[in-house]
Write a protein that holds these residues in place. Structure first.
Motif, PDB file in Angstrom:
ATOM      1  N   GLY A   3     100.549  18.912 -69.242  1.00 45.09           N
ATOM      2  CA  GLY A   3     100.782  17.943 -70.300  1.00 45.09           C
ATOM      3  C   GLY A   3     101.309  18.546 -71.572  1.00 45.09           C
ATOM      4  O   GLY A   3     101.511  17.837 -72.565  1.00 45.09           O
ATOM      5  N   TYR A   4     101.544  19.743 -71.595  1.00 48.23           N
ATOM      6  CA  TYR A   4     102.087  20.383 -72.775  1.00 48.23           C
ATOM      7  C   TYR A   4     103.596  20.281 -72.751  1.00 48.23           C
ATOM      8  O   TYR A   4     104.223  20.005 -71.713  1.00 48.23           O
ATOM      9  N   ALA A   5     104.252  20.493 -73.963  1.00 43.45           N
ATOM     10  CA  ALA A   5     105.695  20.458 -74.083  1.00 43.45           C
ATOM     11  C   ALA A   5     106.128  21.588 -74.972  1.00 43.45           C
ATOM     12  O   ALA A   5     105.372  22.083 -75.801  1.00 43.45           O
ATOM     13  N   VAL A   6     107.396  21.958 -74.812  1.00 45.92           N
ATOM     14  CA  VAL A   6     107.959  23.035 -75.617  1.00 45.92           C
ATOM     15  C   VAL A   6     109.054  22.414 -76.456  1.00 45.92           C
ATOM     16  O   VAL A   6     109.979  21.766 -75.925  1.00 45.92           O
ATOM     17  N   VAL A   7     108.949  22.553 -77.813  1.00 44.08           N
ATOM     18  CA  VAL A   7     109.912  21.951 -78.738  1.00 44.08           C
ATOM     19  C   VAL A   7     110.797  23.081 -79.269  1.00 44.08           C
ATOM     20  O   VAL A   7     110.287  24.088 -79.755  1.00 44.08           O
ATOM     21  N   GLN A   8     112.108  22.880 -79.169  1.00 43.01           N
ATOM     22  CA  GLN A   8     113.060  23.878 -79.615  1.00 43.01           C
ATOM     23  C   GLN A   8     113.999  23.264 -80.634  1.00 43.01           C
ATOM     24  O   GLN A   8     114.398  22.119 -80.497  1.00 43.01           O
TER      25      GLN A   8
ATOM     26  N   LEU B 177     115.973  18.042 -82.342  1.00 48.74           N
ATOM     27  CA  LEU B 177     114.976  18.776 -81.563  1.00 48.74           C
ATOM     28  C   LEU B 177     115.219  18.545 -80.065  1.00 48.74           C
ATOM     29  O   LEU B 177     115.706  17.483 -79.648  1.00 48.74           O
ATOM     30  N   ARG B 178     114.842  19.522 -79.259  1.00 55.28           N
ATOM     31  CA  ARG B 178     114.888  19.403 -77.778  1.00 55.28           C
ATOM     32  C   ARG B 178     113.469  19.648 -77.291  1.00 55.28           C
ATOM     33  O   ARG B 178     112.876  20.690 -77.533  1.00 55.28           O
ATOM     34  N   ILE B 179     112.960  18.627 -76.619  1.00 60.22           N
ATOM     35  CA  ILE B 179     111.561  18.673 -76.174  1.00 60.22           C
ATOM     36  C   ILE B 179     111.567  18.815 -74.654  1.00 60.22           C
ATOM     37  O   ILE B 179     112.100  17.957 -73.922  1.00 60.22           O
TER      38      ILE B 179
ATOM     39  N   VAL C  67     105.543  23.792 -88.703  1.00 65.38           N
ATOM     40  CA  VAL C  67     106.200  22.555 -89.177  1.00 65.38           C
ATOM     41  C   VAL C  67     107.406  22.915 -90.003  1.00 65.38           C
ATOM     42  O   VAL C  67     108.440  22.217 -90.008  1.00 65.38           O
ATOM     43  N   ALA C  68     107.312  24.018 -90.639  1.00 62.16           N
ATOM     44  CA  ALA C  68     108.418  24.411 -91.509  1.00 62.16           C
ATOM     45  C   ALA C  68     109.676  24.741 -90.716  1.00 62.16           C
ATOM     46  O   ALA C  68     110.778  24.743 -91.265  1.00 62.16           O
ATOM     47  N   ASP C  69     109.546  24.988 -89.402  1.00 65.70           N
ATOM     48  CA  ASP C  69     110.721  25.322 -88.595  1.00 65.70           C
ATOM     49  C   ASP C  69     111.539  24.070 -88.285  1.00 65.70           C
ATOM     50  O   ASP C  69     112.682  24.220 -87.768  1.00 65.70           O
TER      51      ASP C  69
ATOM     52  N   SER D 191     118.077  27.130 -80.453  1.00 68.31           N
ATOM     53  CA  SER D 191     117.596  28.090 -79.445  1.00 68.31           C
ATOM     54  C   SER D 191     116.243  28.642 -79.814  1.00 68.31           C
ATOM     55  O   SER D 191     115.704  29.482 -79.097  1.00 68.31           O
ATOM     56  N   ARG D 192     115.671  28.143 -80.959  1.00 72.80           N
ATOM     57  CA  ARG D 192     114.409  28.673 -81.411  1.00 72.80           C
ATOM     58  C   ARG D 192     113.278  27.716 -81.031  1.00 72.80           C
ATOM     59  O   ARG D 192     113.425  26.506 -81.055  1.00 72.80           O
TER      60      ARG D 192
END
Length: 411
Positions: free
Chosen positions: A369-374, A392-394, A383-385, A377-378
Motif C-alpha cells: 500500500g505504499y507509493a513512491v512520489v517523484q 509529480l509522478r506517483i 515537503v519542501a521538495d 527524477s528525484r
C-alpha cells in the motif's frame, strides 16, 4: 823469327809414343807397386794340361770387380785347401803388366785359405755395420699377405729346397702359384745371380712374396747369403722377403735383413700360404660357434619374452581395471551424490536469498500500500521538495499516476 819449340814426345799428335814405349812405361809403373796381399773369392780356375802355369780370376764378393791371377801349378797343388771356384783365399802376388798382350795380372807366390774363424769374424763385423745402419730394425719388416697371388722362389736348380717349398705349399694350398728363379746358391756367381733374380721378382706386380731358399751347408757354402750386396738388395725390396737358408742352427745375415726368417725351406712353405684343412676347420668351427651363439641368443630372448608374458600386467591386462571397477563405481556414485547435495543446498540458499530480496525490495513495499512520489527524477523526501505547481509522478504497486502539488502543509 825462331821456329816454335817441338812438343815433348807423347804430348802432341806430331810426336806420339809408339805402342811399345807406352807398354814399357806402364809396366815400369806397375812394377813399382811391389808385393801385395789380396783377399777374394776364386771365380774361375783354368788348369791347362801340360802347362806349368794356372790361370785364375779372383773376385771381390762385395763388388762387381775381379783380378786375373797367374800362379805356378805346384803352388795350386800344394795349397792348404783344395782350390775350387768359390773358395775364399788370401794371396801374395806381384802386379805384372804383360807388354806383349797389354794385359794386367797378379803373379801369385803364396796362397792362404781364409779360415772359418776369420770368415765368422768378418760376418760379425758386417752384421754390426748393417745393424748400426738400421737394416735389422723391426719397423722395416713388412707383413706377409694372408694368401699371396704368386710366390717368387729363388733357389738352386732341381734342389731339395725347391721341392720342399713347392710340394709343402701345394699340399697346404693347392691353388698356390710359383714364379721360380733358379740360380747358383754357392760359389762366386751366386750373389750376382741371386740379386738379379731378386730384383726381377720384386719388379713383378704379380709376385706378393719372395722366398729365398737353400739347404744346409758349411760356413763357406752359405757365405753368399751373408754378402753385403745381397743384404742391401733384400733391404731395398718393396715385396716381403722370406729367408729360408740352411737349417735351424744356420743364421746367415740375410735372415736378419729379410722380413721373415724361416728355420727351413719346409717352414717357409708353411709360413707363406695357409693350410686348407686348418682354414676349413677354422671356418667350420666359427660357423658352429656362431650358430650356437645365435641359438643361445634366441633361447635367451624367448625366455625373456616368456617372463614378460607371465607378468600379471601382460598375462591379464584387464585385471587391474576389473579390480578397480567397483571402486570407480563407488567413487562415481559418491561424486554424483556430493554434486547433487551441493546443488540442492545452493538452490535452497538462492531461494532464501531471492525471498529476502523480494521482501526487502521496493516492489514488496508498494504491494503493501505504499507509493513512491517523484518530482522529475528525484524521489520526494520532504515537503519542501514539492512546492506548489510541481508535477509529480506517483508510483504504486500496479503502475504510476501523475499529479500536481498544491503546496505543502504540516500535520
Amino acid at each position: 823469327m825462331s821456329e816454335p819449340a817441338q812438343a815433348a814426345q807423347g804430348q802432341s799428335p806430331e810426336n806420339p809414343y809408339p805402342v811399345r814405349a807406352v807398354a814399357i812405361r806402364v809396366a815400369g809403373w806397375i812394377d813399382k807397386l811391389g808385393m801385395v796381399w789380396v783377399e777374394g773369392q776364386i771365380a774361375q780356375m783354368n788348369i791347362r794340361s801340360g802347362s806349368s802355369t794356372v790361370f785364375m780370376v779372383l773376385r771381390d764378393p762385395a763388388a762387381d770387380m775381379s783380378l786375373s791371377l797367374t800362379c805356378p801349378r805346384d803352388l795350386v797343388a800344394s795349397a792348404p785347401v783344395k782350390l775350387t771356384e768359390g773358395t775364399q783365399v788370401v794371396v801374395l802376388g806381384k802386379p805384372n803388366f804383360y807388354t806383349g798382350r797389354g794385359t794386367f795380372s797378379l803373379r801369385v807366390n803364396e796362397i792362404r785359405a781364409v779360415g772359418v774363424g776369420e770368415l765368422l769374424a768378418r760376418i760379425e763385423r758386417l752384421r754390426r755395420l748393417l745393424e748400426a745402419e738400421g737394416l735389422f730394425h723391426p719397423r722395416l719388416k713388412r707383413p706377409l699377405p694372408f694368401l699371396p697371388n704368386t710366390v717368387g722362389l729363388i733357389t738352386g736348380r732341381a734342389s731339395a729346397a725347391e721341392h720342399d717349398v713347392t710340394s709343402v705349399a701345394a699340399a697346404r694350398w693347392p691353388a698356390v702359384r710359383f714364379a721360380v728363379r733358379n740360380t747358383a746358391v754357392q760359389g762366386p756367381n751366386a750373389v750376382a745371380q741371386i740379386v738379379e733374380a731378386l730384383r726381377g721378382l720384386d719388379a713383378d706386380p704379380e709376385v706378393d712374396v719372395i722366398v729365398l731358399a737353400r739347404g744346409g751347408g758349411s760356413v763357406e757354402d752359405l757365405l753368399p747369403f751373408s754378402d753385403e750386396t745381397l743384404c742391401r738388395a733384400i733391404a731395398a725390396c718393396t715385396t716381403p722377403v722370406v729367408s729360408a737358408v740352411g737349417h735351424e742352427p744356420d743364421n746367415p745375415l740375410c735372415d736378419l735383413v729379410a722380413d721373415l726368417r724361416a728355420a727351413t725351406p719346409t717352414d717357409a712353405a708353411k709360413r707363406i700360404v695357409p693350410d686348407t684343412v686348418a682354414e676349413q676347420a677354422l671356418v667350420d668351427d666359427l660357423r658352429q660357434r656362431s650358430a650356437r651363439a645365435l641359438r643361445n641368443w634366441v633361447s635367451r630372448e624367448e625366455r625373456h619374452l616368456t617372463q614378460l608374458r607371465s607378468r600379471p600386467a601382460l598375462a591379464e591386462p584387464m585385471r587391474m581395471l576389473t579390480a578397480r571397477t567397483d571402486e570407480v563405481t563407488r567413487a562415481l556414485a559418491a561424486i554424483r551424490r556430493d554434486v547433487t547435495r551441493f546443488l540442492t543446498g545452493e538452490t535452497d540458499r538462492i531461494g532464501h536469498l531471492r525471498a529476502r530480496l523480494s521482501t526487502l525490495g521496493p516492489a514488496a513495499t508498494l504491494a503493501r500500500g505504499y507509493a513512491v512520489v517523484q518530482a522529475g527524477s528525484r524521489v520526494l523526501r520532504t515537503v519542501a521538495d514539492a512546492p506548489e505547481g510541481t508535477e509529480l509522478r506517483i508510483r504504486v504497486a500496479d503502475g504510476a499516476v501523475t499529479a500536481v502539488s498544491q503546496g505543502g502543509s504540516s500535520d
